[in-house]
Structure formats: C-alpha cells, structure tokens
Design a protein around this motif. Structure first.
Motif, PDB file in Angstrom:
ATOM      1  N   ARG A 191      39.629  38.505 -19.676  1.00  0.00           N
ATOM      2  CA  ARG A 191      39.373  39.428 -20.784  1.00  0.00           C
ATOM      3  C   ARG A 191      37.921  39.371 -21.255  1.00  0.00           C
ATOM      4  O   ARG A 191      37.332  40.353 -21.625  1.00  0.00           O
ATOM      5  CB  ARG A 191      40.304  39.093 -21.957  1.00  0.00           C
ATOM      6  CG  ARG A 191      41.764  39.412 -21.684  1.00  0.00           C
ATOM      7  CD  ARG A 191      42.026  40.907 -21.826  1.00  0.00           C
ATOM      8  NE  ARG A 191      43.342  41.254 -21.317  1.00  0.00           N
ATOM      9  CZ  ARG A 191      44.462  41.156 -22.006  1.00  0.00           C
ATOM     10  NH1 ARG A 191      44.428  40.680 -23.232  1.00  0.00           N
ATOM     11  NH2 ARG A 191      45.607  41.517 -21.469  1.00  0.00           N
ATOM     12  N   ILE A 192      37.356  38.177 -21.282  1.00  0.00           N
ATOM     13  CA  ILE A 192      36.003  38.035 -21.794  1.00  0.00           C
ATOM     14  C   ILE A 192      34.987  38.433 -20.726  1.00  0.00           C
ATOM     15  O   ILE A 192      35.108  38.064 -19.577  1.00  0.00           O
ATOM     16  CB  ILE A 192      35.747  36.581 -22.267  1.00  0.00           C
ATOM     17  CG1 ILE A 192      34.442  36.490 -23.045  1.00  0.00           C
ATOM     18  CG2 ILE A 192      35.751  35.614 -21.110  1.00  0.00           C
ATOM     19  CD1 ILE A 192      34.543  37.064 -24.414  1.00  0.00           C
ATOM     20  N   GLY A 193      33.989  39.256 -21.110  1.00  0.00           N
ATOM     21  CA  GLY A 193      32.938  39.645 -20.174  1.00  0.00           C
ATOM     22  C   GLY A 193      33.330  40.720 -19.198  1.00  0.00           C
ATOM     23  O   GLY A 193      32.738  40.820 -18.130  1.00  0.00           O
ATOM     24  N   ILE A 194      34.289  41.575 -19.551  1.00  0.00           N
ATOM     25  CA  ILE A 194      34.755  42.574 -18.581  1.00  0.00           C
ATOM     26  C   ILE A 194      33.977  43.878 -18.668  1.00  0.00           C
ATOM     27  O   ILE A 194      34.022  44.687 -17.747  1.00  0.00           O
ATOM     28  CB  ILE A 194      36.264  42.872 -18.775  1.00  0.00           C
ATOM     29  CG1 ILE A 194      36.520  43.408 -20.190  1.00  0.00           C
ATOM     30  CG2 ILE A 194      37.093  41.658 -18.499  1.00  0.00           C
ATOM     31  CD1 ILE A 194      37.955  43.844 -20.414  1.00  0.00           C
ATOM     32  N   SER A 195      33.254  44.109 -19.754  1.00  0.00           N
ATOM     33  CA  SER A 195      32.615  45.417 -19.935  1.00  0.00           C
ATOM     34  C   SER A 195      31.095  45.381 -19.836  1.00  0.00           C
ATOM     35  O   SER A 195      30.455  46.425 -19.832  1.00  0.00           O
ATOM     36  CB  SER A 195      32.998  45.990 -21.302  1.00  0.00           C
ATOM     37  OG  SER A 195      32.355  45.272 -22.341  1.00  0.00           O
ATOM     38  N   LYS A 196      30.490  44.186 -19.810  1.00  0.00           N
ATOM     39  CA  LYS A 196      29.044  44.006 -19.809  1.00  0.00           C
ATOM     40  C   LYS A 196      28.400  44.482 -21.107  1.00  0.00           C
ATOM     41  O   LYS A 196      27.191  44.709 -21.163  1.00  0.00           O
ATOM     42  CB  LYS A 196      28.395  44.720 -18.609  1.00  0.00           C
ATOM     43  CG  LYS A 196      28.838  44.160 -17.265  1.00  0.00           C
ATOM     44  CD  LYS A 196      28.135  44.855 -16.126  1.00  0.00           C
ATOM     45  CE  LYS A 196      28.591  44.292 -14.788  1.00  0.00           C
ATOM     46  NZ  LYS A 196      27.925  44.957 -13.639  1.00  0.00           N
ATOM     47  N   VAL A 216      38.497  49.369 -19.405  1.00  0.00           N
ATOM     48  CA  VAL A 216      37.149  49.755 -19.846  1.00  0.00           C
ATOM     49  C   VAL A 216      36.170  49.637 -18.673  1.00  0.00           C
ATOM     50  O   VAL A 216      35.026  49.231 -18.833  1.00  0.00           O
ATOM     51  CB  VAL A 216      36.680  48.876 -21.023  1.00  0.00           C
ATOM     52  CG1 VAL A 216      37.496  49.150 -22.267  1.00  0.00           C
ATOM     53  CG2 VAL A 216      36.755  47.395 -20.667  1.00  0.00           C
ATOM     54  N   LYS A 217      36.612  50.024 -17.526  1.00  0.00           N
ATOM     55  CA  LYS A 217      35.821  49.822 -16.319  1.00  0.00           C
ATOM     56  C   LYS A 217      34.686  50.842 -16.158  1.00  0.00           C
ATOM     57  O   LYS A 217      33.654  50.539 -15.582  1.00  0.00           O
ATOM     58  CB  LYS A 217      36.726  49.862 -15.091  1.00  0.00           C
ATOM     59  CG  LYS A 217      37.748  48.730 -15.050  1.00  0.00           C
ATOM     60  CD  LYS A 217      38.652  48.854 -13.845  1.00  0.00           C
ATOM     61  CE  LYS A 217      39.689  47.740 -13.814  1.00  0.00           C
ATOM     62  NZ  LYS A 217      40.622  47.883 -12.665  1.00  0.00           N
ATOM     63  N   THR A 218      34.877  52.053 -16.642  1.00  0.00           N
ATOM     64  CA  THR A 218      33.896  53.109 -16.360  1.00  0.00           C
ATOM     65  C   THR A 218      32.980  53.426 -17.529  1.00  0.00           C
ATOM     66  O   THR A 218      32.064  54.233 -17.396  1.00  0.00           O
ATOM     67  CB  THR A 218      34.620  54.395 -15.932  1.00  0.00           C
ATOM     68  OG1 THR A 218      35.500  54.806 -16.994  1.00  0.00           O
ATOM     69  CG2 THR A 218      35.419  54.164 -14.666  1.00  0.00           C
ATOM     70  N   ALA A 219      33.195  52.810 -18.691  1.00  0.00           N
ATOM     71  CA  ALA A 219      32.335  53.057 -19.852  1.00  0.00           C
ATOM     72  C   ALA A 219      32.398  51.853 -20.780  1.00  0.00           C
ATOM     73  O   ALA A 219      33.419  51.171 -20.845  1.00  0.00           O
ATOM     74  CB  ALA A 219      32.782  54.319 -20.596  1.00  0.00           C
ATOM     75  N   ASN A 220      31.286  51.591 -21.482  1.00  0.00           N
ATOM     76  CA  ASN A 220      31.282  50.456 -22.415  1.00  0.00           C
ATOM     77  C   ASN A 220      30.574  50.769 -23.731  1.00  0.00           C
ATOM     78  O   ASN A 220      30.369  49.874 -24.544  1.00  0.00           O
ATOM     79  CB  ASN A 220      30.657  49.220 -21.760  1.00  0.00           C
ATOM     80  CG  ASN A 220      29.196  49.427 -21.417  1.00  0.00           C
ATOM     81  OD1 ASN A 220      28.601  50.452 -21.722  1.00  0.00           O
ATOM     82  ND2 ASN A 220      28.604  48.434 -20.769  1.00  0.00           N
ATOM     83  N   LEU A 221      30.158  52.032 -23.940  1.00  0.00           N
ATOM     84  CA  LEU A 221      29.532  52.471 -25.199  1.00  0.00           C
ATOM     85  C   LEU A 221      28.329  51.609 -25.565  1.00  0.00           C
ATOM     86  O   LEU A 221      28.087  51.305 -26.735  1.00  0.00           O
ATOM     87  CB  LEU A 221      30.554  52.434 -26.347  1.00  0.00           C
ATOM     88  CG  LEU A 221      31.854  53.230 -26.128  1.00  0.00           C
ATOM     89  CD1 LEU A 221      32.759  53.093 -27.346  1.00  0.00           C
ATOM     90  CD2 LEU A 221      31.547  54.697 -25.864  1.00  0.00           C
TER      91      LEU A 221
END
Length: 429
Positions: A283-288, A314-319
């Motif tokens: 879970r931690i660090g999955i979105s960069k 949340v693989k394709t976007a991280n806002l």
C-alpha cells in the motif's frame, strides 16, 4: 519659504511612492542602501530644478532619471523601465493639470496657485492624492498580472481613504475661501493637510504589510504542516519496515510449511491467507506521490481496524500537480465521509480509483457502501448529525479545492446497490 517647505514634502511624498512602486513590482538588482541613496539623490536634484520654475526640464529629467533608475537598480528591460516611467510622468501631469483647472474655476484666476499660498497648498496636496490613488490602482493591476495569487477584493475599499481626503480638503478649502484665517490657523491647516496626505500612504503601507505578514504566516504553517506530514509518512514507513522484517523472519517457516503440504488445495488456501499481508505492505509508495501514499496508507489501516474492505486503483494518475495541503483537505474530507457511511452499512466497502481520462484530464472516483440515501437539498448534501455547526459532509472544504483547481464535482446515490459515489474531474492544465 512656505512654498519651499510644501515642495519638500511633495517631493518626499513622490520619493516614497516611487520607492514603494518599484520594490513591489520589480526584483532588485542592487542592495537596499544603494537603491535608497540613488532614488533620494534623484529626488533632491528634481526638487532643486523645480525651484527654478523650469517645468519642461523638470518633466524631461523626471522621465529620463526614472527610466535609468528602474533599468539600473532592478531586473527589468529598458523597454519596461521606460514604460513605467512614462506612467509616472503622465499620471503626475494629468493630476496636476486637473487640479489647476479646478482651482481656476473655483477662484476665477488661473494664476491663483502663484498668488495664494493657501491655494497652492490645497492644489499640491489634492493633486498628489489623486496621483497617489491612480498609481496605487495601477500598481495593484500590474502586481496581479505578475502574481498567480488570488485577488484581494478588500484592496479596492482602501480607496475610500484618498477619496474622502479629497472631499475633506475641498470642504476646508471652501471654508478658508469664505473667511480669512489667522497665521496660527493657516499653519495648523497646512500641517493637517500634510498629515492627511501621508496618512493615506500609511493606510496602504499597513495594508500591504498585513498581507505580507499573513502570507508569511501561511507559508510557515504550510511548511510546518508538510514537516508534520513527512514525519507521519516516515513513521508509517518505519512501522511498515518493522512489520516486513517480522514477516521476512516468518516467511522461512511459511515456505517450509508450504513445502510440506501435499494437497494443492491446501497450498492454495495457505497462500490465500498470506496474500493479504503482502498486499498490506504494497500500500505504501504505490502512487509516487508522497502525500497521496500517506493518505492511502492512513485510510488503509483505518479501514482494517474497522473491518471495511478498501479497494484501491491509482496506477494511471496520482494528482501530483495538486498542492499537498489541498490534496490532504480534499481526500481526507471525502474518505472520512466514506468511512463514516461504510462503517454503518452492511457491506462495509470503499473503493478509490484515480485514472487519466486522456492527456488533458484526471478522474477521482470514490465509492462507498451506504445503506441510507444521504440528506440533500437542491443537490447540496446536508449533515445528518445533531450538531450541524460542527459536523457535515465537508462539502464546503471540498468545493473550495474544486473551485481553486477549476475541477468538476458531482455525486450520486444508487438505491439498488446501496452505494454512494463521488466523482471529480481535474484539468491537467
């Protein structure tokens, strides 16, 4: 002699105005002492030339010296320096000519400025007030173009001060025109007028200082907030690392146990029991995006403690283009409401999706189980809690962030599936 004293104050006023204008709009090239000395020296030269009543020379030198000072003391192009010097010259001449015309109409004498020191004082201060108000309005306009900060609507209310001052001066001038003042009253009136002139500057200076202080305070709070979030982020990382160390220590026993299992179904069952632990560490660090990862980890643990199923994609976007404070406000309000509703539901499910719709837009979708339809009035969500002053769905905070980033916000509730859905679309521009 009285006229010279008035002129000294007028040129000191112009120096302060030019100093504030230059330092507000432009980035300094030289240190403060050099800038202050050269501008003050230039003001002294212009004042001296003005005493010889060579108006055209004074105007030309003002334009040239202002251009050279801006170009040499600030990081601006020569074209920009000339443009802003021209603004100063035109506004000054226009305000003085306007007051001269008004005075000639009031006193039926175009030369009243030269013949009556009281008239000269009135015209000088009134023209400088008009000059000041116009320059401050221009300054604010250029400052807003140079800055991405939100326009402060209360700034324009400050112009009540110079407008009121001009009206007061007109009233006093009418009174002095109707009656002859004693020497003491004339001096007292002159001092009052000069005090009124500099009081206008003081109001704007204090206002700008308060804005700067508020901005600095906000920046300090933001830094403190980010440091606090960094601390929480690394605490979660540290806790996760400790858990992984324990899990790594136990994995050897797990592998031995799996090797001793002969039935394939038993192996699958055993792996299925281990999988949630592995998923927990991922879970931690999955979105960069550090802030988003922190939020996901926080609510992942919170959902685990409340036996709520928390599905994430949340693989394709991280806002990443959204400010950390704004992202925290948005996500915390949405997920807090989602947990509150899901915890009371039978299904106990929350789903979080972040995705890119195309190269221009990102989508945020949060679904949560909710056994009862939310209370709404004309499409606006209302709190169902007793104390409505302190509780609610947080839609105001959400909408503030939505408005700031020009996003599109919508929500809906499905009676059949008993699911509440929040949809937000962000423009990447």
């Amino acid at each position: 002699m009285t006229k010279i004293i008035i002129d000294i104050f007028m040129y000191l006023f112009e120096f302060m105005l030019f100093w504030n204008y230059s330092n507000t709009l432009f980035e300094p090239k030289k240190n403060t002492k050099i800038r202050f000395f050269l501008m003050l020296l230039n003001t002294l030269v212009l004042f001296t030339i003005y005493q010889f009543n060579i108006t055209y020379l004074n105007v030309i030198l003002m334009f040239i010296t202002y251009s050279m000072l801006l170009f040499s003391l600030y990081n601006v192009s020569f074209k920009t320096a000339v443009f802003h010097s021209l603004i100063f010259m035109v506004v000054m001449l226009a305000s003085e000519i306007f007051i001269m015309v008004i005075c000639s109409m009031l006193f039926n004498d175009f030369n009243a400025l030269e013949n009556n020191i009281s008239v000269y004082l009135f015209s000088a201060i009134t023209s400088k007030l008009i000059y000041f108000a116009i320059i401050m309005a221009i300054l604010k306009t250029f400052a807003q173009k140079e800055s991405a900060e939100q326009t402060n609507k209360f700034f324009w209310l400050l112009f009540v001060m110079p407008l009121t001052s001009i009206m007061v001066l007109l009233c006093f001038r009418y009174i002095t025109y109707q009656m002859k003042l004693t020497h003491f009253l004339s001096v007292f009136w002159a001092i009052s007028c000069l005090g009124l002139l500099f009081a206008n500057i003081l109001v704007f200076v204090i206002y700008e200082y308060s804005l700067k202080s508020t901005k600095e305070l906000y920046e300090l709070k933001t830094i403190s907030y980010q440091e606090e979030q960094d601390k929480k982020y690394y605490e979660i990382l540290e806790q996760t690392n400790k858990e992984m160390q324990l899990f790594s220590h136990d994995i050897k026993n797990h592998l031995i146990q799996i090797r001793n299992l002969e039935d394939i179904n038993a192996v699958q069952d055993y792996v299925d029991k281990l999988y949630p632990n592995i998923e927990h560490f991922s879970r931690i660090g999955i979105s960069k995006n550090k802030m988003l990862d922190l939020i996901i980890s926080k609510y992942s643990r919170l959902c685990d403690s409340k036996n709520i199923q928390f599905d994430i994609d949340v693989k394709t976007a991280n806002l990443s283009y959204i400010d950390d404070v704004d992202l925290s406000t948005l996500m915390n309000n949405i997920l807090d409401n989602a947990i509150e509703a899901a915890e009371k539901s039978n299904s106990k499910i929350i789903q979080l999706y972040l995705f890119s719709k195309n190269a221009m837009y990102d989508g945020l979708l949060v679904k949560n189980s909710c056994d009862f339809a939310p209370i709404n009035k004309n499409g606006i969500l209302k709190t169902s809690k007793n104390n409505k002053s302190f509780h609610g769905f947080g839609t105001k905070s959400i909408k503030n962030v939505i408005k700031k980033y020009n996003a599109i916000y919508d929500w809906k509730y499905d009676d059949k599936s008993k699911m509440f859905e929040t949809d937000i679309v962000f423009s990447k521009k």
